[in-house]
Write a protein that holds these residues in place. Structure first.
Motif, PDB file in Angstrom:
ATOM      1  N   SER A 147       0.833  -0.781  -0.147  1.00 19.04           N
ATOM      2  CA  SER A 147       0.015  -0.088  -0.018  1.00 19.04           C
ATOM      3  C   SER A 147       0.984   1.146  -0.330  1.00 19.04           C
ATOM      4  N   SER A 305      -3.200  -7.198  -6.792  1.00 22.23           N
ATOM      5  CA  SER A 305      -4.262  -6.409  -6.766  1.00 22.23           C
ATOM      6  C   SER A 305      -4.104  -5.893  -8.124  1.00 22.23           C
ATOM      7  N   HIS A 325      -3.816   5.753  -5.038  1.00 25.92           N
ATOM      8  CA  HIS A 325      -2.838   6.378  -4.123  1.00 25.92           C
ATOM      9  C   HIS A 325      -2.532   8.130  -5.761  1.00 25.92           C
ATOM     10  N   THR A 330       0.667   3.698  -5.874  1.00 22.02           N
ATOM     11  CA  THR A 330      -0.451   2.555  -5.633  1.00 22.02           C
ATOM     12  C   THR A 330      -2.076   2.565  -5.757  1.00 22.02           C
ATOM     13  N   LEU A 332      -4.134   1.481  -3.582  1.00 20.64           N
ATOM     14  CA  LEU A 332      -4.400   1.646  -2.389  1.00 20.64           C
ATOM     15  C   LEU A 332      -5.571   0.417  -2.290  1.00 20.64           C
ATOM     16  N   MET A 336      -6.170  -3.276  -0.563  1.00 20.25           N
ATOM     17  CA  MET A 336      -6.308  -3.429   1.371  1.00 20.25           C
ATOM     18  C   MET A 336      -7.626  -4.483   0.832  1.00 20.25           C
TER      19      MET A 336
END
Length: 475
Positions: A147, A305, A325, A330, A332, A336
Motif C-alpha cells: 500500500s 491487486s 493513491h 499504488t 491502494l 487492501m
C-alpha cells in the motif's frame, strides 16, 4: 505534480526477481510431503517434480506470447476476457477473489508462521494459535508495504529472491555432499509400483504445480514493465529453468537425508532436513524459509491487486478498485481488498485442504487462458507477435490442465466440488449485475435504490483513502 497512473518501474532484474520470488516460496518446503503422499514413492515423486517443471515451462511460454499479444495488465483475467469473452473472465475473477487467491495466500502465510516459529519450539511442534497469529502479522506487514510503495515492494522482492536461492543452496549442498559419499539407501526400490495409486496422481501434480506456481506473475504487471516485449520472454525462460534445476536438486537432497516415512511425518520438511543433516544451521534455515514465504506473499499481493485494478477498469468490478493513491501511486483499494478473506482462511484453514481447494479453480482457468491463445491465433492470423511458441505447446498444456482438473474429481471430490460450486456461483451474479439482462423495469427500480448508495459510499471511501481514477492509459 503530474498525472496519476502506475509507473513503469519493473525492469528486467525486477521481473526476474518477481518470478523467482513468487515461485520459490512455501511450495518447495511444504509440497514434497504432498507430492510423495499422492505419488506413492521416491522415484515417482521425482518424476512428478520434473513433469511439473516441464509443464510450468510450457505454460510460462504460452503466457509470454499472450503478454506480447495483449498489452494490458491483469494476467489470467485479461487474457480470458480478450480471447474467450466477459462471462468466463468474470467467473475467473469471482473464483479468484473468493477462493483461489485468499486460499493461496493463506497457505503461504501459514507456512511463513510455521517456519518462523519452528526454531523457538524445536523439537516440539509450534502451537497452532501461535502459528496463525504470526502468519497474520506477516501478511499484514506485506499488505502495508504494498500500500505504501511500488518501488520498495519491488526492491524487497529482489532482496528476498537472493534469500530464497540461498535457502535452496543450504539444502542442496549438504545433500549433494552426502550423496557423493555414497548415501543412496533411501533411493533403493525408488519406483515401487505397489504404492502407486493412479487416482491420487492429480493431487500430486497439484502439490507440485503449487510449488512452481508464480511463473505467470509477470503478466499481471505488464503495463508496469520496461520493454515488456523483450523482458517478459527473457525473464520467464531464465527463471523457470533456474527453478526446475533448483527444485530437482532440493528434492534429491531431501530424500538423501530423510527417508519416506520421515518426509511424510514431518510438518516442516526443511526443518527436519536440517535437524538430520546440518545441525549447526538449525536456527538459520527455518528463518530463511520463512523469509522466502514472505517474498511469495509480497509477490502475490503485488500482482493480484493489478487483477482487481484492471477488472474494475473493464467494468466488471466496483469502480473504487481502479483508483490510485494520489501520492503513493499504488492501487491502494485493490491492495487492501483481500484483507478480510485471507484473515478468515488463515484462522480456519489447513494447508493441504486449502491447497486442493484452490488448485482446481486455478488450473481450470489457466487451461482456459492457454485455450484462448489458440483461439486468438486463429481469429487474428495477421497479428504480429514478437514472441511466438510452436502450436503443440499451448495445445498440450491446455489438454493436460483440463484433464488433470477432470481427474481431480475422483481424487478429492469434497474439496474439488466446493471449488466447482464456488466457480458456478458466479453465474447468477454475472447475469444479475454485470450483464444486466433483466427487464428494464426491474433494473430501473434496483438502480433507483442502490446506485445512489453505491456512489455515496464510493465517494466517501475515495476521500478517506485519498485515491483517484487513473488519468492516462499506459497500454
Amino acid at each position: 505534480e503530474g498525472a496519476v497512473f502506475l509507473r513503469k518501474k519493473i525492469t528486467l532484474l525486477r521481473a526476474f526477481s518477481l518470478l523467482i520470488g513468487s515461485m520459490v516460496g512455501s511450495g518447495i518446503f511444504i509440497s514434497p510431503k504432498g507430492v510423495l503422499k499422492n505419488s506413492g514413492s521416491v522415484g515417482f515423486s521425482l518424476v512428478v517434480w520434473f513433469a511439473c517443471g516441464l509443464l510450468s515451462m510450457f505454460g510460462a511460454l504460452c503466457y509470454a506470447e499472450l503478454g506480447t499479444r495483449i498489452t494490458k495488465s491483469g494476467g489470467h483475467y485479461i487474457y480470458i476476457l480478450e480471447t474467450l469473452g466477459p462471462l468466463p473472465s468474470f467467473l475467473f475473477l469471482w473464483a479468484e477473489f473468493f477462493a483461489i487467491r485468499p486460499a493461496n495466500s493463506a497457505v503461504v502465510s501459514l507456512a511463513f508462521g510455521r517456519y518462523m516459529l519452528e526454531p523457538f519450539f524445536a523439537p516440539c511442534t509450534a502451537p497452532v494459535p501461535a502459528v496463525k497469529l504470526v502468519s497474520l502479522l506477516g501478511y499484514y506487514m506485506v499488505l502495508t508495504l504494498n500500500s505504501w510503495s511500488v518501488t520498495w515492494s519491488a526492491r524487497l522482492q529482489t532482496a528476498l529472491s537472493v534469500v530464497k536461492l540461498l535457502a535452496l543452496a543450504l539444502i542442496i549442498v549438504p545433500g549433494m555432499m552426502l550423496l557423493a559419499e555414497g548415501h543412496t539407501e533411501n533411493f533403493q526400490d525408488a519406483f515401487d509400483r505397489q504404492s502407486l495409486v493412479l487416482d491420487k496422481m492429480p493431487l500430486a501434480f497439484y502439490a507440485g504445480m503449487f510449488a512452481y506456481s508464480g511463473w505467470f506473475q509477470a503478466s499481471f504487471v505488464r503495463e508496469e514493465l520496461v520493454r515488456p516485449e523483450r523482458n517478459i520472454p527473457l525473464a520467464v525462460i531464465v527463471s523457470v529453468i533456474t527453478v526446475i534445476v533448483g527444485y530437482m536438486l532440493t528434492n534429491i537432497s531431501y530424500y538423501t537425508v530423510l527417508g519416506t516415512q520421515d518426509v511424510l511425518a514431518s510438518p516442516a520438511v526443511a526443518v527436519s532436513f536440517v535437524q538430520r543433516a546440518f545441525k549447526s544451521l538449525i536456527s538459520v534455515v527455518p528463518v530463511l524459509v520463512a523469509l522466502s514465504c514472505f517474498g511469495t506473499m509480497n509477490g502475490g499481493i503485488f500482482t493480484f491487486s493489478r487483477t482487481l485494478f484492471v477488472a474494475s477498469r473493464e467494468g466488471q468490478w466496483p469502480p473504487l478498485f481502479s483508483m490510485i493513491h494520489i501520492r503513493r501511486h499504488t492501487p491502494l483499494p485493490a491492495v487492501m481488498l483481500m484483507f478480510p478473506l485471507v484473515t478468515a482462511m488463515v484462522c480456519i484453514g489447513d494447508i493441504y485442504h486449502l491447497m486442493n481447494f484452490f488448485s482446481f479453480s486455478r488450473w481450470l482457468f489457466i487451461g482456459l487462458a492457454t485455450l484462448g491463445l489458440i483461439i486468438h491465433r486463429h481469429r487474428h492470423p495477421e497479428l504480429h507477435s514478437p514472441f511466438k511458441v510452436p502450436l503443440f505447446i499451448p495445445v498440450s498444456f491446455t489438454i493436460i490442465c483440463l484433464f488433470t482438473v477432470a481427474m481431480s474429481f475422483y481424487s478429492d471430490p469434497v474439496n474439488i466440488s466446493i471449488g466447482c460450486i464456488m466457480v458456478l456461483s458466479g453465474f447468477p451474479v454475472y447475469y444479475l449485475i454485470i450483464h444486466r439482462q433483466m427487464s428494464s423495469f426491474l433494473w430501473t427500480k434496483l438502480s433507483y435504490f442502490f446506485c445512489p448508495l453505491s456512489d455515496y459510499l464510493t465517494h466517501k471511501l475515495q476521500l478517506l483513502l485519498e485515491v483517484v481514477q487513473q488519468e492516462i492509459k499506459t497500454y
